[in-house]
Scaffold this motif. Structure first.
Motif, PDB file in Angstrom:
ATOM      1  N   GLU A  22       0.836  -1.202   0.000  1.00  0.00           N
ATOM      2  CA  GLU A  22       0.000   0.000   0.000  1.00  0.00           C
ATOM      3  C   GLU A  22       0.869   1.251   0.000  1.00  0.00           C
ATOM      4  O   GLU A  22       0.560   2.243   0.659  1.00  0.00           O
ATOM      5  CB  GLU A  22      -0.925  -0.021   1.203  1.00  0.00           C
ATOM      6  CG  GLU A  22      -1.880  -1.192   1.164  1.00  0.00           C
ATOM      7  CD  GLU A  22      -2.755  -1.272   2.396  1.00  0.00           C
ATOM      8  OE1 GLU A  22      -2.843  -0.293   3.153  1.00  0.00           O
ATOM      9  OE2 GLU A  22      -3.348  -2.341   2.586  1.00  0.00           O
ATOM     10  N   GLY A  23       1.964   1.210  -0.733  1.00  0.00           N
ATOM     11  CA  GLY A  23       2.867   2.352  -0.777  1.00  0.00           C
ATOM     12  C   GLY A  23       3.921   2.133  -1.838  1.00  0.00           C
ATOM     13  O   GLY A  23       3.654   1.589  -2.899  1.00  0.00           O
ATOM     14  N   ILE A  24       5.151   2.554  -1.511  1.00  0.00           N
ATOM     15  CA  ILE A  24       6.276   2.342  -2.418  1.00  0.00           C
ATOM     16  C   ILE A  24       7.414   1.675  -1.656  1.00  0.00           C
ATOM     17  O   ILE A  24       7.574   1.868  -0.456  1.00  0.00           O
ATOM     18  CB  ILE A  24       6.767   3.661  -3.073  1.00  0.00           C
ATOM     19  CG1 ILE A  24       7.181   4.704  -2.026  1.00  0.00           C
ATOM     20  CG2 ILE A  24       5.711   4.215  -4.022  1.00  0.00           C
ATOM     21  CD1 ILE A  24       7.790   5.973  -2.600  1.00  0.00           C
ATOM     22  N   CYS A  25       8.191   0.866  -2.368  1.00  0.00           N
ATOM     23  CA  CYS A  25       9.392   0.245  -1.812  1.00  0.00           C
ATOM     24  C   CYS A  25      10.595   1.001  -2.349  1.00  0.00           C
ATOM     25  O   CYS A  25      10.626   1.376  -3.524  1.00  0.00           O
ATOM     26  CB  CYS A  25       9.476  -1.220  -2.222  1.00  0.00           C
ATOM     27  SG  CYS A  25       8.210  -2.240  -1.459  1.00  0.00           S
ATOM     28  N   VAL A  26      11.593   1.224  -1.498  1.00  0.00           N
ATOM     29  CA  VAL A  26      12.773   2.001  -1.877  1.00  0.00           C
ATOM     30  C   VAL A  26      14.039   1.299  -1.394  1.00  0.00           C
ATOM     31  O   VAL A  26      14.106   0.846  -0.253  1.00  0.00           O
ATOM     32  CB  VAL A  26      12.719   3.427  -1.273  1.00  0.00           C
ATOM     33  CG1 VAL A  26      13.984   4.205  -1.595  1.00  0.00           C
ATOM     34  CG2 VAL A  26      11.493   4.172  -1.755  1.00  0.00           C
ATOM     35  N   ARG A  27      15.024   1.206  -2.296  1.00  0.00           N
ATOM     36  CA  ARG A  27      16.380   0.793  -1.936  1.00  0.00           C
ATOM     37  C   ARG A  27      17.295   1.976  -2.163  1.00  0.00           C
ATOM     38  O   ARG A  27      17.142   2.690  -3.149  1.00  0.00           O
ATOM     39  CB  ARG A  27      16.856  -0.368  -2.801  1.00  0.00           C
ATOM     40  CG  ARG A  27      16.324  -1.700  -2.383  1.00  0.00           C
ATOM     41  CD  ARG A  27      16.800  -2.810  -3.288  1.00  0.00           C
ATOM     42  NE  ARG A  27      18.250  -2.987  -3.240  1.00  0.00           N
ATOM     43  CZ  ARG A  27      18.906  -3.742  -4.112  1.00  0.00           C
ATOM     44  NH1 ARG A  27      18.273  -4.371  -5.070  1.00  0.00           N
ATOM     45  NH2 ARG A  27      20.217  -3.868  -4.029  1.00  0.00           N
ATOM     46  N   THR A  28      18.267   2.176  -1.282  1.00  0.00           N
ATOM     47  CA  THR A  28      19.124   3.354  -1.329  1.00  0.00           C
ATOM     48  C   THR A  28      20.602   2.969  -1.326  1.00  0.00           C
ATOM     49  O   THR A  28      21.039   2.181  -0.496  1.00  0.00           O
ATOM     50  CB  THR A  28      18.849   4.258  -0.103  1.00  0.00           C
ATOM     51  OG1 THR A  28      17.489   4.668  -0.131  1.00  0.00           O
ATOM     52  CG2 THR A  28      19.752   5.473  -0.096  1.00  0.00           C
ATOM     53  N   TYR A  29      21.350   3.562  -2.255  1.00  0.00           N
ATOM     54  CA  TYR A  29      22.809   3.460  -2.270  1.00  0.00           C
ATOM     55  C   TYR A  29      23.333   4.871  -2.022  1.00  0.00           C
ATOM     56  O   TYR A  29      23.022   5.791  -2.775  1.00  0.00           O
ATOM     57  CB  TYR A  29      23.322   2.940  -3.619  1.00  0.00           C
ATOM     58  CG  TYR A  29      24.816   2.738  -3.630  1.00  0.00           C
ATOM     59  CD1 TYR A  29      25.353   1.491  -3.324  1.00  0.00           C
ATOM     60  CD2 TYR A  29      25.683   3.773  -3.913  1.00  0.00           C
ATOM     61  CE1 TYR A  29      26.731   1.296  -3.307  1.00  0.00           C
ATOM     62  CE2 TYR A  29      27.056   3.587  -3.904  1.00  0.00           C
ATOM     63  CZ  TYR A  29      27.570   2.349  -3.598  1.00  0.00           C
ATOM     64  OH  TYR A  29      28.929   2.168  -3.578  1.00  0.00           O
ATOM     65  N   GLU A  30      24.111   5.037  -0.946  1.00  0.00           N
ATOM     66  CA  GLU A  30      24.580   6.376  -0.577  1.00  0.00           C
ATOM     67  C   GLU A  30      26.054   6.575  -0.889  1.00  0.00           C
ATOM     68  O   GLU A  30      26.897   5.764  -0.526  1.00  0.00           O
ATOM     69  CB  GLU A  30      24.370   6.622   0.915  1.00  0.00           C
ATOM     70  CG  GLU A  30      22.930   6.889   1.287  1.00  0.00           C
ATOM     71  CD  GLU A  30      22.824   7.403   2.701  1.00  0.00           C
ATOM     72  OE1 GLU A  30      23.169   8.585   2.932  1.00  0.00           O
ATOM     73  OE2 GLU A  30      22.401   6.630   3.570  1.00  0.00           O
ATOM     74  N   LYS A  31      26.309   7.720  -1.556  1.00  0.00           N
ATOM     75  CA  LYS A  31      27.710   8.095  -1.757  1.00  0.00           C
ATOM     76  C   LYS A  31      28.294   8.445  -0.399  1.00  0.00           C
ATOM     77  O   LYS A  31      27.587   8.824   0.523  1.00  0.00           O
ATOM     78  CB  LYS A  31      27.826   9.248  -2.753  1.00  0.00           C
ATOM     79  CG  LYS A  31      27.217  10.552  -2.289  1.00  0.00           C
ATOM     80  CD  LYS A  31      27.362  11.610  -3.345  1.00  0.00           C
ATOM     81  CE  LYS A  31      26.825  12.926  -2.828  1.00  0.00           C
ATOM     82  NZ  LYS A  31      27.059  14.003  -3.741  1.00  0.00           N
ATOM     83  N   GLY A  32      29.575   8.323  -0.266  1.00  0.00           N
ATOM     84  CA  GLY A  32      30.212   8.545   1.037  1.00  0.00           C
ATOM     85  C   GLY A  32      30.218   7.269   1.848  1.00  0.00           C
ATOM     86  O   GLY A  32      31.257   6.839   2.321  1.00  0.00           O
ATOM     87  N   VAL A  33      29.066   6.658   2.013  1.00  0.00           N
ATOM     88  CA  VAL A  33      28.988   5.346   2.654  1.00  0.00           C
ATOM     89  C   VAL A  33      29.496   4.297   1.669  1.00  0.00           C
ATOM     90  O   VAL A  33      30.113   3.315   2.042  1.00  0.00           O
ATOM     91  CB  VAL A  33      27.538   5.018   3.085  1.00  0.00           C
ATOM     92  CG1 VAL A  33      27.437   3.628   3.688  1.00  0.00           C
ATOM     93  CG2 VAL A  33      27.015   6.067   4.056  1.00  0.00           C
TER      94      VAL A  33
END
Length: 135
Positions: free
Chosen positions: A51-62
């Motif tokens: 009932e929403g959105i799924c998000v995967r995150t790749y962070e610069k610096g990390v």
């Protein structure tokens, strides 16, 4: 796939693709997209789920996938809204966001103008320290 690029004091790329996409695509965009050089960008995969959105995150610096990035989560919800709604909605808009570990909520007000302008933006959900770094 659809890709949005937002500059929210850091470069963020939003890809509207299945979140089970490979880490290789995240890395390729993070390091090789010409318009994002020389500093690169955080990259988010976004897709509708439950009932929403799924998000995967790749962070610069990390330089790795993270549990979530607040700026990236907000940018993902707004980018999804822009591509999903094809116009403006009146009143408060809310998205439930399923990040790698937690369920968050992003809500905002879409401007009534033809510009892409949002106000009263809120990100809510759990927050905890996952690392302590001493320099």
């Amino acid at each position: 796939f659809l890709m949005d690029h937002l500059d929210l004091l850091t470069q963020i790329v939003i890809l509207l693709v299945p979140v089970d996409g490979g880490l290789g695509l995240l890395l390729n965009i993070r390091f090789n997209a010409q318009e994002l050089q020389p500093v690169g960008a955080n990259v988010n995969f976004v897709e509708p789920c439950s009932e929403g959105i799924c998000v995967r995150t790749y962070e610069k610096g990390v330089e790795d996938e993270t549990f979530a990035c607040g700026t990236g989560i907000v940018a993902s919800a707004i980018a999804y809204h822009i591509n999903d709604m094809h116009g403006h909605n009146e009143g408060r808009i809310q998205y439930v966001v399923y990040a790698k570990r937690d369920v968050l909520s992003v809500d905002f007000i879409d401007s009534e103008s033809d510009e892409l302008f949002y106000t009263d933006v809120w990100l809510t959900g759990p927050a905890e320290c996952v690392a302590e770094i001493v320099l």
